[in-house]
Each structure stands twice: as structure tokens, then as C-alpha cells.
Design an enzyme around this catalytic site. Structure first.
Site, short mmCIF file in Angstrom:
data_model
loop_
_atom_site.label_atom_id
_atom_site.label_comp_id
_atom_site.label_asym_id
_atom_site.label_seq_id
_atom_site.Cartn_x
_atom_site.Cartn_y
_atom_site.Cartn_z
N MET A 133 -0.48 5.52 6.84
CA MET A 133 0.67 4.58 6.70
C MET A 133 1.68 5.32 5.94
O MET A 133 1.48 6.11 5.24
CB MET A 133 0.24 3.33 6.23
N GLY A 134 2.77 4.80 5.77
CA GLY A 134 3.89 5.21 5.37
C GLY A 134 5.39 5.25 5.81
O GLY A 134 5.30 6.20 6.62
N ARG A 163 -6.78 17.58 17.72
CA ARG A 163 -7.11 16.10 17.82
C ARG A 163 -6.42 15.28 16.72
O ARG A 163 -6.25 15.75 15.60
CB ARG A 163 -8.53 15.79 17.92
N ILE A 165 0.91 -1.16 0.11
CA ILE A 165 0.07 -0.02 0.06
C ILE A 165 0.79 1.34 -0.08
O ILE A 165 0.40 2.46 -0.46
CB ILE A 165 -0.96 0.04 1.30
N ASP A 166 2.07 1.10 0.37
CA ASP A 166 2.82 2.35 0.47
C ASP A 166 3.49 2.94 -0.75
O ASP A 166 4.01 3.83 -1.04
CB ASP A 166 4.42 1.99 1.45
N ARG A 173 -11.39 23.06 15.01
CA ARG A 173 -10.17 22.24 15.59
C ARG A 173 -9.18 21.93 14.59
O ARG A 173 -9.59 22.02 13.28
CB ARG A 173 -10.68 21.02 16.09
N GLU A 217 3.11 7.88 9.16
CA GLU A 217 3.41 7.57 10.26
C GLU A 217 5.08 7.69 10.50
O GLU A 217 5.66 7.85 11.31
CB GLU A 217 3.21 5.86 10.67
O1 F6P Z 1 4.63 -1.96 4.56
C1 F6P Z 1 3.20 -1.63 4.58
C2 F6P Z 1 2.90 -0.98 6.02
O2 F6P Z 1 1.45 -0.93 5.67
C3 F6P Z 1 3.63 0.25 6.51
O3 F6P Z 1 3.20 1.59 5.95
C4 F6P Z 1 3.51 0.09 8.00
O4 F6P Z 1 4.57 0.74 8.47
C5 F6P Z 1 3.40 -1.44 8.10
O5 F6P Z 1 3.05 -1.93 6.93
C6 F6P Z 1 2.81 -1.66 9.40
O6 F6P Z 1 2.37 -3.03 9.33
P1 F6P Z 1 2.29 -4.20 10.53
O7 F6P Z 1 1.37 -3.39 11.49
O8 F6P Z 1 1.37 -5.34 9.92
O9 F6P Z 1 3.30 -4.47 11.10
#
Ligand code: F6P
Length: 343
Positions: free
Chosen positions: A169-170, A267, A126-127, A162, A222
Site C-alpha cells: 500500500m501507499g 510473478r 498506515i501510509d 523468479r 500501489e
Molecule cells: O490510506 C490508507 C490506505 O491503506 C492506502 O494506502 C490505500 O490506497 C487505501 O487505504 C485503500 O483503502 P480502501 O481499500 O479501504 O479504500
């Protein structure tokens, strides 16, 4: 031919579409038998597998996750990993193995190919950060999920004046943050490729405030990090078999900093695994299917050590080594183009 297939690493919408395409074309068109290994590299390491048939893979095209299960098992971390795999693949009478995965799973596949194992890869994450391909399936679905969340957060942010921070993710690449932030009209987007200055983030939010917009949306990947010395840095947490730390927490830290520095109420919403779950978009189903079809053709032609990839609008075979040589991160010019919309 008898071919194995496995899905490794974090799951991703579209994995089942790849499996289905491999089985359909492999069995019906090429006359192969297909074996599905359980839970990524754990399957071939422990000979955990099942025969896959057209019947057993019916109805899975729109299903999220993977019917084979996944894990972050790294075969190269086991002292006798390569030999165990070689022995087990022979034991199941396999002619080759198709590994569907991201940087880690395909990194292992590439190394195993170098060791002489008949392995090829299919890119997924997905990244969207794999090299060798212009895009990976799963990304489009994740961007859709994140965009819908941002749209929903917009209306409540406005009602309450707010600052709403959305953590997406990433780990190493900010593709999801950048694209969902652009699609959702975020006021600030923070990505791992560009360490951020929290002062500058607050300046943008204050400028917006001064213009009469009392709410804002901040999208943060993240893996985004503050520029050195501008904010306290998180201690590394638990790591997986490939040495990756479990991420999360940058949203909350930003929330506190923004409140302290601006006095605006902030928030955080952490989208987390919701971005990875559920049904794939039509785009991802089509891309995943095309990659599965190309992978089983490549295996039939004994093109081990390769990976079907999206190049422009075509699917082409590229060396696995090229795919895993370098992560495909957001180019500075893409971020700068978005930056003019901030604040
Ligand atoms: O590699 C894909 C990904 O979605 C990252 O963006 C994320 O840091 C990681 O997987 C988290 O995966 P899991 O919680 O399954 O270890």
C-alpha cells in the site's frame, strides 16, 4: 465534560488502543463521559452512537480494526453537512469531538473547526504520510507485515529463479515500500514520489542475473507510476467520497513488462488489506496510547483545532491545519540512499 470520538478513513492497527486510552483517562482521571460514533463521519451525521465505558472498552488494546467501525464519508460533501453536525453534536450534549483519522478525516476536522465546531484530531494512517507528525501509528505494523511477506517470497523466488514483485500500500507516499524493501533486502523499490523507468528496472534485474543471482524481489507501492511515455498508463477507476481512485494493478503491469523485456519469469503478490489487519506491534500500541492520552488532555483544556503529534520522541500539540496542509512524502535523499543497494 461529554466528549465524542470517531474513527474515519481506512482502518489501521492501533485505533482501538487510542479509543481505550481516551476512555480510560477521560472517565477515570478527568471524570468525562465518552460517546463513540459509528463509522467515521457517518456517526455524527446520522446520530449513530453508543456510550463508551471502561468496561465496554476492556480487552481491545491488542485488537486490530476499530470497535467503532469506519467509513470514508465526507461531511463536507453533504450540502447541509456542517449544520447537521452542529445540530447533532448539540443534540447529544457534546462539549467536543475527537476525530481519529488520516488526511481526509482530519482535513474535514480542520475545516469543521474553522466553521466553529469544537473538534480536535488524532493522526492515523498506515501510509505514514500525514504532515505535522514524525510518524503515524499503523505504519510500523504494516512494515512488519510487508517485511515478513518479502522474507517468505525471497526463499521461493530463489528456489524457482523468479522475479517476484510485491505490491504494497501507499497511495501518494512510498514509506511502506521503502522501509519494507530496505528491511527485506529488495532488489528494486518503486515509490509514487519517483516515477520509474521500466527500462532501468529491467537493466538492474539483468545486471543481477549477469552476476549469477537468478532471482529478484521488486517492491512496488500501489501508487507508483511509470515515467511518462515509458509504459502504458492505467485508466482511473472508481473514486470514493474524497475523490480517491481505487488503486491496484501496477504489480501485474510490471510483471508483464518485465517478462516481455527480459524473458525472466515474473510473478506478483498483492499484499493489500492484510497490511492493515490484525494486531498492532508494540511500537504502534504505545504510540497510539500516548496519542489517545494526549488527545483527551487537549480536549479537557479546550484545545480545539489541534492534534497531538510525535515530534522526535515527545508528543506535542500541533495545529490541525499544519497536519493537513501537505502530505509527508519520502524525501529524495532517503530514496537515493536506498537506491545504491538496488540490483
Ligand atoms: O490510506 C490508507 C490506505 O491503506 C492506502 O494506502 C490505500 O490506497 C487505501 O487505504 C485503500 O483503502 P480502501 O481499500 O479501504 O479504500
Amino acid at each position: 465534560m461529554r466528549l465524542g470520538v470517531l474513527t474515519g478513513g481506512g482502518d489501521c492497527p492501533g485505533l482501538n488502543a487510542v479509543i481505550r486510552a481516551i476512555v480510560r483517562k477521560g472517565v477515570d482521571h478527568h471524570g468525562h463521559a465518552i460517546v463513540g460514533f459509528r463509522d467515521g463521519w457517518r456517526g455524527p451525521l446520522e446520530s449513530a452512537y453508543e456510550e463508551l465505558t471502561v468496561e465496554s472498552t476492556r480487552g481491545i488494546l491488542p485488537r486490530g480494526g476499530t470497535i467503532l467501525g469506519s467509513s470514508r464519508t465526507n461531511p463536507l460533501k453533504r450540502p447541509d453537512g456542517v449544520e447537521t453536525l452542529r445540530r447533532n453534536l448539540e443534540g447529544v450534549h457534546l462539549d467536543g469531538l475527537i476525530a481519529i483519522g488520516g488526511e481526509d478525516t482530519l482535513g474535514a476536522a480542520s475545516a469543521l473547526y474553522e466553521e466553529g465546531l469544537p473538534v480536535l484530531g488524532v493522526p492515523k494512517t498506515i501510509d505514514n504520510d500525514l504532515g505535522g507528525t514524525d510518524a503515524t501509528f499503523g505504519f510500523d505494523t504494516a512494515v512488519h507485515v510487508a517485511t515478513e511477506a518479502i522474507d517468505r517470497l525471497h526463499t521461493t523466488a530463489e528456489s524457482h529463479n523468479r522475479i517476484l514483485i510485491v505490491e504494497v500500500m501507499g497511495r501518494h507516499a512510498g514509506w511502506i515500500a521503502l522501509h519494507s524493501g530496505l528491511a527485506g533486502g529488495a532488489d528494486v523499490i518503486l515509490i509514487p514520489e519517483r516515477p520509474f523507468d521500466v527500462e532501468e528496472v529491467c537493466r538492474l534485474l539483468e545486471r543481477r542475473h549477469a552476476r549469477g543471482r537468478y532471482f529478484s524481489i521488486v517492491v512496488v507501492a500501489e501508487g507508483a507510476v511509470p515515467r511518462e511515455g515509458t509504459m502504458e498508463v492505467l485508466a482511473a477507476g472508481q473514486t470514493d467520497d474524497f475523490g480517491h481512485a481505487r488503486l491496484g494493478g501496477i504489480g501485474q503491469r510490471l510483471e508483464r513488462e518485465i517478462e516481455d523485456r527480459t524473458g525472466f519469469e515474473a510473478r506478483t503478490t498483492v499484499l493489500g488489506h492484510v497490511q492493515r489487519g490484525g494486531t498492532p506491534t508494540a511500537f504502534d500500541r504505545v504510540l497510539a496510547t500516548r496519542l489517545g492520552l494526549a488527545a483527551v488532555d487537549a480536549a479537557t483544556e479546550l484545545r480545539w483545532g489541534t492534534m497531538p503529534a510525535l515530534r522526535g520522541t515527545r508528543i506535542e500539540l500541533v495545529p490541525l491545519a499544519e497536519a493537513v496542509a501537505e502530505l509527508r512524502t519520502v524525501p529524495p535523499e532517503d530514496y537515493e540512499a536506498a537506491e545504491v543497494l538496488f540490483g
